[in-house]
Design a protein around this motif. Structure first.
Motif, mmCIF file in Angstrom:
data_model
loop_
_atom_site.group_PDB
_atom_site.id
_atom_site.type_symbol
_atom_site.label_atom_id
_atom_site.label_comp_id
_atom_site.label_asym_id
_atom_site.label_seq_id
_atom_site.Cartn_x
_atom_site.Cartn_y
_atom_site.Cartn_z
ATOM 1 N N ASP A 56 0.849 -1.194 0.000
ATOM 2 C CA ASP A 56 0.000 0.000 0.000
ATOM 3 C C ASP A 56 0.886 1.246 0.000
ATOM 4 O O ASP A 56 2.038 1.204 0.431
ATOM 5 C CB ASP A 56 -0.851 -0.016 1.272
ATOM 6 C CG ASP A 56 -1.954 0.999 1.233
ATOM 7 O OD1 ASP A 56 -3.020 0.665 0.688
ATOM 8 O OD2 ASP A 56 -1.751 2.128 1.732
ATOM 9 N N ASP A 57 0.328 2.367 -0.510
ATOM 10 C CA ASP A 57 1.098 3.615 -0.483
ATOM 11 C C ASP A 57 1.427 4.021 0.948
ATOM 12 O O ASP A 57 2.430 4.662 1.217
ATOM 13 C CB ASP A 57 0.299 4.743 -1.149
ATOM 14 C CG ASP A 57 0.229 4.521 -2.647
ATOM 15 O OD1 ASP A 57 1.106 3.798 -3.159
ATOM 16 O OD2 ASP A 57 -0.701 5.035 -3.291
ATOM 17 N N ASN A 58 0.520 3.668 1.860
ATOM 18 C CA ASN A 58 0.725 4.031 3.253
ATOM 19 C C ASN A 58 1.293 2.874 4.062
ATOM 20 O O ASN A 58 1.116 2.809 5.271
ATOM 21 C CB ASN A 58 -0.603 4.463 3.875
ATOM 22 C CG ASN A 58 -1.040 5.812 3.362
ATOM 23 O OD1 ASN A 58 -0.206 6.670 3.094
ATOM 24 N ND2 ASN A 58 -2.337 5.990 3.209
ATOM 25 N N SER A 59 1.958 1.940 3.374
ATOM 26 C CA SER A 59 2.371 0.719 4.075
ATOM 27 C C SER A 59 3.242 1.004 5.295
ATOM 28 O O SER A 59 3.169 0.304 6.284
ATOM 29 C CB SER A 59 3.108 -0.203 3.114
ATOM 30 O OG SER A 59 4.290 0.417 2.686
ATOM 31 N N HIS A 60 4.032 2.061 5.221
ATOM 32 C CA HIS A 60 4.911 2.364 6.354
ATOM 33 C C HIS A 60 4.146 2.967 7.526
ATOM 34 O O HIS A 60 4.650 3.055 8.623
ATOM 35 C CB HIS A 60 6.029 3.301 5.907
ATOM 36 C CG HIS A 60 5.519 4.568 5.276
ATOM 37 N ND1 HIS A 60 4.751 4.564 4.149
ATOM 38 C CD2 HIS A 60 5.655 5.854 5.658
ATOM 39 C CE1 HIS A 60 4.445 5.820 3.841
ATOM 40 N NE2 HIS A 60 4.977 6.606 4.735
ATOM 41 N N LEU A 61 2.900 3.392 7.270
ATOM 42 C CA LEU A 61 2.119 4.053 8.324
ATOM 43 C C LEU A 61 1.083 3.124 8.944
ATOM 44 O O LEU A 61 0.320 3.532 9.814
ATOM 45 C CB LEU A 61 1.371 5.265 7.744
ATOM 46 C CG LEU A 61 2.219 6.359 7.106
ATOM 47 C CD1 LEU A 61 1.315 7.357 6.414
ATOM 48 C CD2 LEU A 61 3.042 7.059 8.169
ATOM 49 N N MET A 62 1.041 1.868 8.473
ATOM 50 C CA MET A 62 -0.085 1.008 8.808
ATOM 51 C C MET A 62 -0.313 0.853 10.316
ATOM 52 O O MET A 62 -1.446 0.803 10.771
ATOM 53 C CB MET A 62 0.136 -0.353 8.165
ATOM 54 C CG MET A 62 -1.054 -0.925 7.438
ATOM 55 S SD MET A 62 -2.264 0.223 6.847
ATOM 56 C CE MET A 62 -2.262 -0.158 5.123
#
Lengths: 340, 308
Positions: B240-246
């Motif tokens: 996901d584009d936000n994978s680091h924020l999951m």
């Protein structure tokens, strides 16, 4: 180990005229001392017991008593006494399970001029034995229901009171009365049961499972999270029931061989927990415990067949408590989510 | 006025903060380095993420290794472990996800999900050889910026084999390979591949990885690692584009679920937080008791093993 120390003390102090020194409670210093003088890859109970032995020797004892057997634990006293001798201590170490036969014991008693009150032996043996039984039965009730207590700490306080009364009791019938009194008290403690009860079984290597210091107080932590527990391994199980039950286990599992220590028992109990609708299983062992390592794939397989989640912990002095708590917390969250 | 929720994930290497609206859409987010000081990192992060003008903050959640401390600091209503947070975050966007691979700075996890419920998980117990910290230290060693690391790995056709069972041995193997004159790209690709292999060997033993597989955590931004996951698992791993924020998103969702009507504000910039550790000498446990002071007032202490 656990709360059993007081019973051994009680028995010995009533049978012997000599002074009994209780080992200090296990703390991080015990483990540090133990690890310092132990081989690195030995299982953790070795380190704990060695640490305790050193601490007791420093308190001035000259006869050490140890109970252990089943797996390589049975040889530990030999190695430990060698290590202690190399450290320059003077003492006598008795292992009550392996090699503690009558002749040796008699010689020891003579050598050290122990004053045994033989006439008291049968009576106090019976009382101590019953005490173990009662303590175990109360503790398993506590484990199961402490999580629902209305007033926080009520179970622990009551248990402490009971142990204090046990200590000052000198008759079998009185002991039974105390037990019955407290059982009633425990049952009348107020409980608040949630709609969905989560039940978890604890299995694993006997020392780590029974000594709260060695498992970071696992039972209390789980109870605090509202999880009801069952544990099969306790001293009365190991001393009185195990022998009889092992045959049943072998037959039930269609197995031919035992795998040492409590391996077989744990396999059977995994199956039992799965078949009796428990929500999860926690398996704890000390690092490098061979029998338990052997059965891990087997119980994992059983649990996955029944789709019961299982969590493995390996305890050592290098285990970080933070990591332990994170995993435990996640496990509890998972059980809760599954229930919904 | 609309409601919004804040999630903060304080990891060993990076600190992430997000603000979600009612529909779990990310309104504002930031990703900065923790640099060993979670309190300062969070203060900095909260300067970057802002509650938009027509929103009110109705809940705060914290996760990650400093969750307890930061939870106290910001007065969070939810403090959750990172495993649950990651699962919840992923399930919000991918309700049919079955497997979550997560590689962070210091730990790596795998979470298996069935019908939206976590059924199994594992977290690395032994070594950091399969994590972001290992990659970033090796990047520094070869003199490559960690942001270019993944791209460089894609250029290699012949990744070297690196024994990555353990970080220390991996490093000596790496030195050996570079002394033999291998190209940088090949070594980097070999490292990415070894991280994947190590992860699969360490965590996924005996677990069936069902599709869809979702890959997240800081390392998921590394194309090299992504490529080898796809190759070795023979599956399309979703990032996901936000994978680091999951993790932060997950805990914000949890804060939303458990929100009360309390309104939070984020004015902690000028409040001084101090942690003082002292060794309790009550018994020979010598517990290291941690006390947290807010403007010189004791707000909480933990770390004691006994009841006192």
């Amino acid at each position: 180990m656990g709360n059993y120390g007081f019973i051994v003390h009680y028995f010995l102090s009533n049978v012997l005229k000599d002074e009994i020194i209780d080992p200090p409670k296990i703390t991080s210093k015990t483990l540090e001392l133990g690890s310092k003088y132990s081989p690195d890859f030995v299982c953790t109970p070795f380190k704990y017991t060695l640490g305790t032995l050193i601490e007791s020797l420093e308190c001035g004892s000259d006869i050490l008593i140890q109970m252990g057997g089943g797996c390589r634990y049975g040889y530990y006293h030999e190695l430990q006494s060698q290590i202690l001798k190399d450290l320059g201590y003077k003492f006598k170490l008795i292992n009550l399970i392996n090699g503690g036969n009558h002749i040796k014991l008699k010689k020891l008693i003579k050598d050290y001029n122990l004053h045994i009150r033989y006439y008291r032996l049968p009576k106090y043996y019976l009382i101590a034995k019953t005490m173990v039984k009662y303590l175990d039965s109360i503790e398993s009730y506590v484990r199961k229901n402490r999580c629902y207590e209305k007033e926080k700490g009520s179970f622990n306080n009551l248990e402490e009171k009971m142990i204090n009364e046990f200590k000052s009791c000198h008759s079998y019938f009185k002991l039974r009365k105390i037990y019955q009194k407290y059982l009633k008290k425990f049952k009348s403690l107020q409980l608040i049961k949630p709609k969905q009860e989560i039940k978890v079984g604890i299995i694993g290597e006997l020392y780590t499972i029974m000594e709260p210091y060695a498992n970071y107080n696992l039972e209390q932590k789980l109870n605090d999270k509202g999880i009801s527990l069952i544990r099969f391994t306790n001293v009365s199980y190991l001393l009185y029931e195990k022998k009889r039950k092992v045959k049943k286990f072998l037959k039930n599992l269609k197995l031919k061989y035992r795998m040492g220590a409590d391996a077989l028992d744990n396999i059977y109990h995994t199956k039992y927990l799965c078949e009796n609708d428990y929500d999860g299983i926690i398996h704890i062992k000390s690092s490098f415990c061979t029998p338990e390592i052997l059965i891990m794939p087997i119980i994992e397989d059983i649990a996955s067949k029944y789709e019961v989640p299982i969590l493995f912990f390996s305890m050592d002095m290098n285990t970080s408590e933070t990591g332990f708590e994170t995993r435990l917390e996640a496990f509890c969250d998972m059980l809760e989510m599954r229930k919904k | 006025m609309k409601d919004c929720y804040l999630g903060i994930d304080i990891g060993s290497i990076s600190t992430k903060a997000v603000i979600l609206d009612e529909e779990n859409k990310v309104l504002s987010s930031c990703y900065i380095e923790t640099s060993g000081s979670p309190v300062d990192a969070v203060k900095k992060a909260l300067k970057i993420v802002r509650v938009p003008n027509d929103y009110v903050l109705k809940g705060i959640g914290t996760t990650g290794s400093a969750r307890k401390l930061i939870g106290l600091m910001v007065g969070a209503n939810v403090v959750k472990n990172e495993i649950t947070a990651h699962a919840i975050g992923t399930l919000t966007y991918y309700p049919d996800a079955r497997t979550i691979l997560e590689i962070g700075g210091q730990d790596s996890k795998i979470i298996l999900i069935n019908n939206g419920v976590i059924t199994d998980y594992a977290m690395n117990t032994l070594c950091a050889a399969g994590t972001g910290a290992f990659l970033s230290s090796q990047a520094k060693r070869i003199g490559v910026d960690i942001n270019d690391f993944g791209k460089m790995a894609l250029n290699s056709n012949n990744p070297v084999k690196i024994a990555a069972r353990c970080t220390v041995f991996a490093e000596s193997d790496l030195v050996h390979k570079s002394q033999l004159g291998y190209k940088k790209e090949d070594i980097i690709a070999g490292l990415c591949r070894s991280v994947v292999l190590n992860y699969l060997n360490n965590l996924c033993k005996g677990k069936r990885l069902e599709k869809p597989i979702i890959f997240q955590g800081g390392v998921s931004k590394n194309q090299g690692v992504r490529k080898y996951f796809n190759e070795i698992l023979k599956a399309d791993v979703i990032v996901d584009d936000n994978s680091h924020l999951m993790g932060a998103i997950g805990v914000a969702v949890l804060a939303h679920r458990q929100a009360t009507n309390k309104i939070y504000n984020l004015d902690i910039e000028n409040i001084k937080f101090e942690t003082k550790g002292y060794e309790c000498n009550g018994c020979s446990n010598n517990c290291e008791v941690v006390r947290i002071y807010k403007d010189n007032h004791l707000i909480d202490s933990f770390g004691n093993k006994c009841q006192n």
